[in-house]
Design a protein around this motif. Structure first.
Motif, mmCIF file in Angstrom:
data_model
loop_
_atom_site.group_PDB
_atom_site.id
_atom_site.type_symbol
_atom_site.label_atom_id
_atom_site.label_comp_id
_atom_site.label_asym_id
_atom_site.label_seq_id
_atom_site.Cartn_x
_atom_site.Cartn_y
_atom_site.Cartn_z
ATOM 1 N N VAL A 428 0.858 -1.183 0.000
ATOM 2 C CA VAL A 428 0.000 0.000 0.000
ATOM 3 C C VAL A 428 0.893 1.232 0.000
ATOM 4 N N VAL A 429 0.817 2.012 -1.069
ATOM 5 C CA VAL A 429 1.617 3.231 -1.191
ATOM 6 C C VAL A 429 0.803 4.392 -0.647
ATOM 7 N N PRO A 430 1.270 5.066 0.393
ATOM 8 C CA PRO A 430 0.500 6.178 0.964
ATOM 9 C C PRO A 430 0.526 7.384 0.040
ATOM 10 N N PRO A 431 -0.410 8.295 0.210
ATOM 11 C CA PRO A 431 -0.401 9.509 -0.618
ATOM 12 C C PRO A 431 0.758 10.423 -0.235
ATOM 13 N N ARG A 432 1.235 11.160 -1.219
ATOM 14 C CA ARG A 432 2.261 12.169 -0.968
ATOM 15 C C ARG A 432 1.611 13.400 -0.349
ATOM 16 N N LYS A 433 2.388 14.148 0.366
ATOM 17 C CA LYS A 433 1.853 15.361 0.986
ATOM 18 C C LYS A 433 1.458 16.413 -0.041
ATOM 19 N N LEU A 513 9.425 3.385 -2.371
ATOM 20 C CA LEU A 513 10.506 2.551 -1.842
ATOM 21 C C LEU A 513 11.847 3.271 -1.927
ATOM 22 N N ARG A 514 12.052 3.990 -2.998
ATOM 23 C CA ARG A 514 13.308 4.731 -3.153
ATOM 24 C C ARG A 514 13.447 5.785 -2.064
ATOM 25 N N ALA A 515 12.331 6.433 -1.715
ATOM 26 C CA ALA A 515 12.363 7.451 -0.662
ATOM 27 C C ALA A 515 12.645 6.847 0.704
ATOM 28 N N SER A 516 12.416 5.530 0.843
ATOM 29 C CA SER A 516 12.617 4.888 2.153
ATOM 30 C C SER A 516 14.025 4.321 2.316
ATOM 31 N N GLU A 517 14.884 4.535 1.323
ATOM 32 C CA GLU A 517 16.242 3.992 1.384
ATOM 33 C C GLU A 517 17.234 5.044 1.863
ATOM 34 N N PRO A 518 18.139 4.671 2.756
ATOM 35 C CA PRO A 518 19.210 5.586 3.176
ATOM 36 C C PRO A 518 20.244 5.721 2.066
ATOM 37 N N PRO A 519 21.279 6.533 2.246
ATOM 38 C CA PRO A 519 22.292 6.684 1.190
ATOM 39 C C PRO A 519 22.914 5.373 0.732
ATOM 40 N N ASP A 520 23.021 4.394 1.621
ATOM 41 C CA ASP A 520 23.604 3.103 1.236
ATOM 42 C C ASP A 520 22.662 2.237 0.412
ATOM 43 N N HIS A 521 21.380 2.631 0.317
ATOM 44 C CA HIS A 521 20.389 1.861 -0.441
ATOM 45 C C HIS A 521 20.398 0.395 -0.029
ATOM 46 N N ASP A 522 20.375 0.152 1.284
ATOM 47 C CA ASP A 522 20.484 -1.227 1.766
ATOM 48 C C ASP A 522 19.308 -1.673 2.623
ATOM 49 N N ARG A 523 18.231 -0.893 2.688
ATOM 50 C CA ARG A 523 17.040 -1.297 3.430
ATOM 51 C C ARG A 523 15.893 -0.341 3.107
ATOM 52 N N TRP A 524 14.689 -0.786 3.460
ATOM 53 C CA TRP A 524 13.499 0.051 3.358
ATOM 54 C C TRP A 524 13.060 0.380 4.770
ATOM 55 N N ASP A 525 13.212 1.645 5.152
ATOM 56 C CA ASP A 525 12.988 2.030 6.542
ATOM 57 C C ASP A 525 12.699 3.526 6.599
ATOM 58 N N ARG A 526 12.622 4.047 7.793
ATOM 59 C CA ARG A 526 12.357 5.473 7.984
ATOM 60 C C ARG A 526 13.535 6.307 7.484
ATOM 61 N N THR A 527 13.259 7.300 6.669
ATOM 62 C CA THR A 527 14.253 8.275 6.237
ATOM 63 C C THR A 527 13.621 9.657 6.294
ATOM 64 N N GLU A 528 14.455 10.670 6.257
ATOM 65 C CA GLU A 528 13.936 12.033 6.262
ATOM 66 C C GLU A 528 13.090 12.294 5.020
ATOM 67 N N GLU A 529 13.536 11.768 3.887
ATOM 68 C CA GLU A 529 12.767 11.974 2.652
ATOM 69 C C GLU A 529 11.405 11.301 2.749
ATOM 70 N N LEU A 530 11.352 10.126 3.364
ATOM 71 C CA LEU A 530 10.082 9.409 3.492
ATOM 72 C C LEU A 530 9.087 10.207 4.331
ATOM 73 N N THR A 531 9.526 10.644 5.488
ATOM 74 C CA THR A 531 8.597 11.331 6.400
ATOM 75 C C THR A 531 8.235 12.726 5.919
ATOM 76 N N SER A 532 9.126 13.369 5.155
ATOM 77 C CA SER A 532 8.822 14.718 4.673
ATOM 78 C C SER A 532 8.007 14.705 3.389
ATOM 79 N N THR A 533 8.017 13.572 2.667
ATOM 80 C CA THR A 533 7.336 13.508 1.373
ATOM 81 C C THR A 533 5.964 12.865 1.463
ATOM 82 N N TYR A 534 5.793 11.878 2.367
ATOM 83 C CA TYR A 534 4.557 11.104 2.412
ATOM 84 C C TYR A 534 3.750 11.405 3.674
#
Length: 698
Positions: A428-433, A513-534
């Protein structure tokens, strides 16, 4: 490549004058004309007659065709040299490239970041991107030629003073300089890509060239939302892998620049802040031709190198296919895992296989996204032969899964070890802000989970490799709450564009999913881009996605314990029991019958079966032989070895079951030997036959 159109005469002539070191007044004097006439040409108010153009060609030392075509710059020989960026006027200092500290100087990280950048710059999407990693150890005359061409002596004082600080990067730099002086050997690592766009664009303005050579944290990737990276950090791994902070670049362009495409060269050096002869320098430096443009006069810019220069610098490309070669000077593996040439060679091969095996898999009608090779040289001679990275050799089961998906040969459930099961997993992809009211509910994307049996030689099993984009591996997950007896497996999760689909929901899932990846692109988790965009709840959607993946795996590989039942009919999917009787005879009246039974597959792969019998009253003891067989898809039913244990009212003797006269019920347990199984327990039914032993009761 796109054909080059003739450049307007004025701008072209102005640049040629600057490159040749001519002023407008000097050209006018050589031609016997006024400066105003030359100025009119430069500004585009007029254009010279044909005979004047031929005279201009003579002055500039070129042929008239160059003046008429105006598709390339006139070759002007200017000495190559170094330009060091002056220190900041406000006194600010950087003791190293902060972007480079985002990565360890590890060959596996370099392989991941550099190769993903190459894939993101794929030029012809109908052909794979080719990457070639070349380790090259220099010594003796080869080393002398290399350092002389680089004007290494001009760098010595900068290196020495930059290494004299007590900062971390300075101490590492001093060790590298000492090692070079003592060993008189230098290790280069060249990263070539082919069928990639190349470093196109102007020297200083927006474009691929400036993004890589002049700027930090600028990815400038044309593949947009399909790109594997998003932070512009990947290129920093190149400089982080150099003990000297130095990378040379040779690019063949997909779009001509200044009328040319081949051998666009430049070098970039990242040093910490330092001083030389009382002058302070910020740290970055560039190796190239001195620029003659007024706004950048004296700055080292890229140059169009001749073939001998690229040979001397060990960065010659094999053909004119677009792409870029990055030469890491003083390459090393800071993890300490790889020190010898053989170890570094092997680590590069393994890293490419681990990170990009899926991109190297082809279907019957589809070509791979990537082809990768590794070679090791010593002074230009082969030291370790070229090794093509074969995904099937390194990850056979996972490669089989992706290939089955590409070929449309997946199944809904596994019944044999060579099959690949597919199940869709909702995200489920949440809406963007910033989304409109019509998108307030977001969307549901269906990722694809592929599951297959592991290869017999694979040690790391029961994992899900998650990927998106161009089948870039992001993370590896271990499914939770697998039931006892679950079959061993390998699994691949294809999300976003990795599914091969391109609808709107796929694009939205890829961005999420791309927004949930840190600079290392090694997991899907909380990132600043995720919380500020969605919108709020984005992290919960990721957790739900993980839970859905686990649920799907359990559905395909889990084997619940078979509950006790009044008879064998409900167990036909997994377990079948035949009653007493010799082969080819009918069941006789008064024979033992099954009253209750239970079965499960243990972690070892063994079947454990518990059988409770009901026996008729008899004057003689019963002597029965329980036999375990696998009901395979073709051929006869192979017998498997197992161990019997008496539980209630019976004895086990020489593999037979002995039940004394007058006993009306008995229970035994049988456990199969997994080493005798023709296939894994989860892929076939177990049949238990209760045969009468010779001399036993009828």
């Amino acid at each position: 490549m796109e054909p080059q159109q003739a450049e307007p005469f004025g701008p072209w002539l102005g640049r040629q004058l600057r490159r040749a070191g001519f002023s407008q007044a000097q050209l006018a004097e050589r031609l016997g004309l006024t400066r105003a006439a030359v100025s009119a040409w430069i500004t585009g108010r007029a254009e010279p007659r044909e005979d004047t153009k031929r005279a201009i060609a003579d002055v500039l030392g070129t042929d008239p065709a160059s003046i008429y075509n105006r598709t390339v710059d006139i070759e002007v020989s200017r000495p190559l040299g170094w330009h060091h960026r002056p220190a900041h006027a406000d006194g600010g200092r950087e003791y190293g490239n902060a972007a480079a500290f985002a990565f360890d100087a590890d060959l596996s990280i370099l392989a991941r970041e550099a190769t993903q950048n190459s894939i993101d710059e794929r030029y012809d999407v109908t052909k794979p991107v080719g990457v070639h990693y070349i380790l090259h150890e220099l010594s003796g005359e080869s080393l002398d030629t290399f350092l002389t061409t680089l004007r290494w002596n001009d760098l010595r004082r900068h290196y020495s003073n930059a290494a004299s600080s007590q900062q971390k990067v300075s101490r590492s730099l001093q060790v590298a300089l000492d090692d070079l002086a003592e060993s008189q050997t230098l290790l280069l690592l060249r990263v070539d890509d082919h069928n990639a766009a190349g470093l196109t664009g102007p020297e200083y303005g927006d474009g691929r060239f400036a993004a890589v050579v002049r700027r930090q944290l600028d990815s400038h990737k044309q593949s947009g939302s399909r790109a594997g990276g998003s932070y512009g950090l990947g290129k920093a791994a190149l400089w982080a892998t150099s003990r000297f902070g130095f990378v040379l670049i040779n690019s063949t362009l997909s779009i001509p620049h200044e009328g040319r495409t081949e051998r666009r060269m430049i070098g970039r050096l990242d040093l910490p802040w330092h001083e030389v002869d009382g002058e302070a320098y910020a740290g970055p430096a560039w190796f190239g031709e001195p620029d003659t443009e007024p706004d950048h006069e004296g700055v080292s810019r890229s140059w169009w190198a001749d073939k001998q220069t690229v040979r001397n610098l060990c960065i010659e490309r094999p053909n004119g296919e677009p792409g870029t070669s990055f030469l890491i000077v003083g390459a090393h593996d800071a993890s300490g895992d790889a020190e010898t040439l053989q170890e570094m060679h092997d680590k590069l091969v393994k890293s490419l296989a681990d990170g990009f095996w899926a991109a190297m898999v082809a279907g019957r009608t589809t070509r791979p996204v990537l082809e990768a090779r590794v070679t090791t040289l010593r002074n230009g001679q082969i030291h370790i032969s070229e090794e093509r990275v074969d995904p099937e050799a390194h990850h056979p089961a996972l490669s089989r899964a992706v290939q089955a998906y590409l070929d449309g040969e997946t199944v809904d459930g596994l019944t044999s070890a060579d099959q690949v099961a597919r199940i869709d997993v909702p995200l489920v992809v949440p809406p963007r802000k910033d989304s409109s009211k019509s998108q307030v509910k977001g969307c549901t994307h269906y990722a694809v989970l592929l599951v297959t049996a592991p290869d017999v030689n694979e040690d790391r099993i029961n994992r899900v490799i998650c990927m998106r984009g161009t089948r870039m591996t992001v993370t590896e997950q271990r499914p939770r709450e697998l039931p006892l007896g679950a079959m061993p497996f390998q699994a691949v999760l294809l999300a976003g564009y990795a599914t091969g689909r391109g609808d709107e929901n796929v694009g939205l899932a890829e961005q999420f999913l791309r927004a949930s990846e840190p600079p290392d692109h090694d997991r899907w988790d909380r990132t600043e881009e995720l919380t500020s965009t969605y919108e709020r709840g984005a992290l919960s959607r990721l957790r739900e996605f993980r839970a859905e993946i686990d649920k799907a795996v359990r559905h395909l590989v889990g084997r619940r314990e078979i509950a006790p039942t009044a008879g064998p009919t409900v167990l036909r999917e997994l377990l079948k029991l035949d009653g007493v009787g010799m082969a080819g005879t009918r069941r006789v009246q008064g024979a033992p019958t099954i009253h209750n039974l239970g079965a499960q597959v243990e972690l070892s792969g063994a079947w454990r079966v518990r059988v409770e019998l009901r026996l008729p009253n008899a004057e003689d003891p019963w002597l029965l032989t329980p036999v375990a067989k696998f009901d395979v898809r073709s051929g006869g039913r192979p017998t498997v070895s197992w161990k019997l244990t008496a539980s209630d009212n019976c004895f086990v003797k020489d593999g037979n079951l002995l039940i004394e006269a007058g006993i009306r019920s008995a229970t035994f347990v049988g456990v199969t030997d997994p080493s005798s199984h023709p296939i894994h327990s989860g892929f076939a039914r177990l049949i238990v036959e209760l045969q009468k032993t010779r001399g036993g009761a009828a």
